[in-house]
Design an enzyme around this catalytic site. Structure first.
Site, short mmCIF file in Angstrom:
data_model
loop_
_atom_site.label_atom_id
_atom_site.label_comp_id
_atom_site.label_asym_id
_atom_site.label_seq_id
_atom_site.Cartn_x
_atom_site.Cartn_y
_atom_site.Cartn_z
N GLU A 28 -23.21 -10.33 -22.28
CA GLU A 28 -22.10 -10.88 -21.50
C GLU A 28 -20.88 -11.20 -22.37
OE1 GLU A 28 -23.59 -14.06 -19.02
OE2 GLU A 28 -24.46 -12.60 -17.62
N GLU A 85 -30.05 -18.41 -12.07
CA GLU A 85 -29.17 -18.67 -13.21
C GLU A 85 -29.07 -17.44 -14.12
OE1 GLU A 85 -26.56 -20.57 -15.78
OE2 GLU A 85 -27.14 -21.10 -13.76
N TYR A 88 -32.38 -10.98 -16.59
CA TYR A 88 -32.13 -10.09 -17.72
C TYR A 88 -33.37 -9.24 -17.98
CZ TYR A 88 -30.84 -8.44 -22.37
OH TYR A 88 -30.54 -7.65 -23.45
N VAL A 89 -33.11 -7.97 -18.20
CA VAL A 89 -34.14 -7.02 -18.60
C VAL A 89 -33.60 -6.27 -19.81
CG1 VAL A 89 -35.45 -4.97 -17.92
CG2 VAL A 89 -35.03 -6.78 -16.25
N GLY A 95 -34.01 0.35 -15.37
CA GLY A 95 -34.34 1.54 -14.60
C GLY A 95 -35.83 1.69 -14.33
N GLY A 97 -37.62 -0.58 -12.76
CA GLY A 97 -37.98 -1.35 -11.58
C GLY A 97 -38.24 -2.82 -11.85
N GLY A 99 -36.12 -5.25 -12.89
CA GLY A 99 -35.10 -6.11 -12.30
C GLY A 99 -35.33 -6.30 -10.81
N TYR A 132 -27.16 -4.53 -7.18
CA TYR A 132 -27.30 -5.67 -6.27
C TYR A 132 -26.89 -5.28 -4.85
CZ TYR A 132 -27.64 -8.38 -10.60
OH TYR A 132 -28.02 -8.86 -11.81
#
Length: 161
Positions: A28, A85, A88-89, A95, A97, A99, A132
């Protein structure tokens, strides 16, 4: 039936999750803003009155992703919800699955407990926004997140004294 790679966080996972939090801060573009310690996370998750909850994604015995969340409350709906909050992966596992499995697990918690919503914030430049939206998430574009920290927070608090 849930994904067997996803489980509730355990105390022995804290150090691995703290490292992933720092990885997220790097992703981030804010690594200098992250100051989390294992002790802080352990207390928040497993202390006398935990206010933070979490799940991890585990592949071949290694923690490769996590979701940390807490309860919020909708006065309009009259029930709690989950505020995510962090999600993270690790890049090499994206890709796969994981997340989606973490989010599905939290959605299941909401449904099981009668919570009204699952919500989170995402940076405008984050490419995960498409992911999302594909799940049916609706950006709350009419809302702006406001935040008080550091000196402005202390200055406002000082007005009570």
């Amino acid at each position: 039936m849930g994904d067997d790679r996803i489980r509730r966080i355990r105390e022995e996972d804290v150090d691995a999750v703290v490292q992933l939090v720092y990885d997220l801060a790097e992703f981030e573009r804010a690594p200098d803003e992250c100051h989390l310690t294992p002790e802080q996370l352990r207390t928040a998750l497993f202390g006398e009155a935990p206010g933070l909850f979490g799940h991890v994604a585990e592949v071949d015995g290694e923690i490769v992703g996590y979701a940390l969340w807490f309860l919020n409350f909708s006065t309009w709906r009259g029930v709690h919800g989950i505020y995510l909050e962090d999600l993270y992966v690790r890049p090499e596992q994206r890709g796969s699955g994981l997340g989606k499995a973490l989010l599905a697990t939290l959605a299941a918690v909401c449904v099981e407990r009668g919570y009204a919503r699952l919500e989170w914030s995402v940076l405008n430049w984050n490419p995960a926004q498409g992911f999302y939206k594909s799940l049916g998430a609706v950006p709350m574009d009419e809302w702006t997140v406001d935040r008080l920290t550091d000196e402005p927070l202390k200055a406002l608090a000082a007005q009570v004294r």
